[in-house]
Structure formats: C-alpha cells, structure tokens
Design an enzyme around this catalytic site. Sequence first.
Site, short mmCIF file in Angstrom:
data_model
loop_
_atom_site.label_atom_id
_atom_site.label_comp_id
_atom_site.label_asym_id
_atom_site.label_seq_id
_atom_site.Cartn_x
_atom_site.Cartn_y
_atom_site.Cartn_z
N SER A 102 0.82 -1.20 0.00
CA SER A 102 0.00 0.00 0.00
C SER A 102 0.86 1.27 0.00
O SER A 102 1.74 1.43 -0.84
CB SER A 102 -0.96 -0.03 1.19
OG SER A 102 -2.00 0.90 1.04
N ASP A 219 -10.10 -4.74 -4.51
CA ASP A 219 -9.59 -3.59 -3.78
C ASP A 219 -10.57 -2.42 -3.86
O ASP A 219 -10.90 -1.95 -4.95
CB ASP A 219 -8.24 -3.18 -4.35
CG ASP A 219 -7.44 -2.27 -3.43
OD1 ASP A 219 -8.05 -1.54 -2.63
OD2 ASP A 219 -6.20 -2.29 -3.51
N HIS A 275 -7.97 -5.31 -0.54
CA HIS A 275 -6.71 -4.59 -0.37
C HIS A 275 -5.76 -5.30 0.59
O HIS A 275 -6.07 -5.51 1.76
CB HIS A 275 -7.00 -3.17 0.13
CG HIS A 275 -5.82 -2.26 0.11
ND1 HIS A 275 -5.15 -1.93 -1.05
CD2 HIS A 275 -5.17 -1.60 1.11
CE1 HIS A 275 -4.16 -1.10 -0.77
NE2 HIS A 275 -4.15 -0.90 0.53
#
Length: 304
Positions: A102, A219, A275
């Site tokens: 991320s 995601d 995610h």
Amino acid sequence: MEKSLQRSVLLVTLTLFCFSIPVSLSVPFVVFHGFLGACSDNKVSNLKSLRNLSGYPGSCVEIGNGQVDSLFMPLTQQASIACEKIKQMPELSEGYNIVAESQGNMVARGLIEFCDNAPPVFNYVSLGGPHAGVAAVPNCTESFCLVLKALFPLFYTDLVQDNVAPSGYVKVPTKITEYLEHSKYLPKLNNERPGQKNSIFKDRFTSLHNLVLIMFQKDTVLIPRETSWFGYYPDGDFTPVLPPQKTKLYTKDWIGLKTLDDAGKVKFLSVPGGHIEITEEELLNYVVPYLQNESTLSSEHEAI
C-alpha cells in the site's frame, strides 16, 4: 619447460572456469508497511511467512513511530528517513530486495529514486501500491476515513501536504493543474512536471532486475485499483481507467516503466482478494520467487 607451460595453461583454464561459474548470493529483503501499519504488527506484509517460505533474512523498516507517522509525516520526510536507515544496515550493502504494501510503496519508490549513494535494489515487489495516485478517499466509516474526507478539499494546500501523508499521492484527474503545482510528492516521484524531468530518477528505477506489480481484484481502498499497475484516469476525466500502457507516464517513459516492460522485467499480476489480502499460497507463487538468491556471472572478458 614443457611442464611449466602445461601448468600455466591449466592455471589459466581453471581461473577462467571459476570466474564463469554463477555465484549464488543470499540476498536479504526489507518490508515497508502501509498507512496506519507498524512493524510491530505481525501481519505486516506477512513478514514471518515470507521469511519461512523463502528461507532468507528479512526485516521491516520502520519510519518514526509507525502508525502515527504513517499518517502525519509527509512522504518526502519518510523517504529521506528510509534512505538513511537503509544505508546504515551493513547486511544490505551488497544489494537487497524490497516488498512494500500500500502506501509503503511510496516510501519504497522514493528510496529507489531519490536516495544517493544507496546499495542497489535488485527486485521490487509492490503489493497494492498507489503508484499513479488515488482520485478519492475510500468509502469507509473509520475515524481516519472521516478525517481524510473532511480534509480532501484542502489536500493541495501546504498545510495538508506538509502534515497528512496520503495527500502526497492524491491525484484528482479534474484538477491536474493544481496537482502539478501544489502536490509535493507524487509529481516528483513520477517525473510528471513539464520541464522538471530528472533522468537520475529514471536511471535508478530502470536499474531494477524485476518489478512485480500486484493488484487486488476486490480492492476498494485504492481508487482506482488499477493504480497498482500504474493504470489511471485520463487527465480531465474520471472515465475510462486507462491501462498502464496507455498512460502518458508509460508512453513517454518518464520513469522508465516502458523501458523495464520492454526488457521483460515488469510482472503485472493480480490476486482475487481485497486490499492487501494475500494468502500464503499466493505469496509462495508471486512473491517468494523474487526473494530467491541473486546469481552473478563474471564473463571471460571480466575475468581477464
């Protein structure tokens, strides 16, 4: 005389043979966690699993105090701290691999592109990185989401740019002029500003042996999710999402993504989870191979 000549020939032959054998180097790897993460969190990038599955040493590089600084420390400062920390780790001096998750990818890429006199990065594995930017705050009810949504109209002000880390990679496609003029991190990282292209950033990025870009199909944190592959919206509109090969960053090769791709060094991969939801099997298939030993091969010319 004849025996002496034979010994000399044998010695040269053995020397050339030895220098032509691949030498396997045990390459350590480092992990950069994401927004509101911390190295003390055992789930960060499945570090324990990566160590066990790869059999290689790995460590998490912490920036400041972790969770708080991942939110409030500007990315330029985070990348600078990462640079100094990496240079002070003697086990990385001959080169290393990176796994980033991320927002940690913004730190990792800043380290690769901006850090002077740093050890080389061989393979870089990106898990759900906002490489081309994010266009909006995700729909979530956590307190930090509410704060980010409240601040979103101010993201291109100095106050927010200097105090809220995610503001450094917000790229609203209908506000490109403001983005290029006032965003303090991503336009530099992606070599986007007209007249301010830095060839050093491109040279460093294209020195990677492998760039592994993993997108999470469900995601909902990254908007759009294709930013994990450097895909993004066209300037001025929220539709369609352009594949990476159709973006200006790629076609104009601002940071060398096309150069790496043309050389077969970019892997565009996807996994079915949300995610940063990745299984051990997916780690084994898509990440661990890029944490394997690095082989070096000295040519006959180099040996001579």
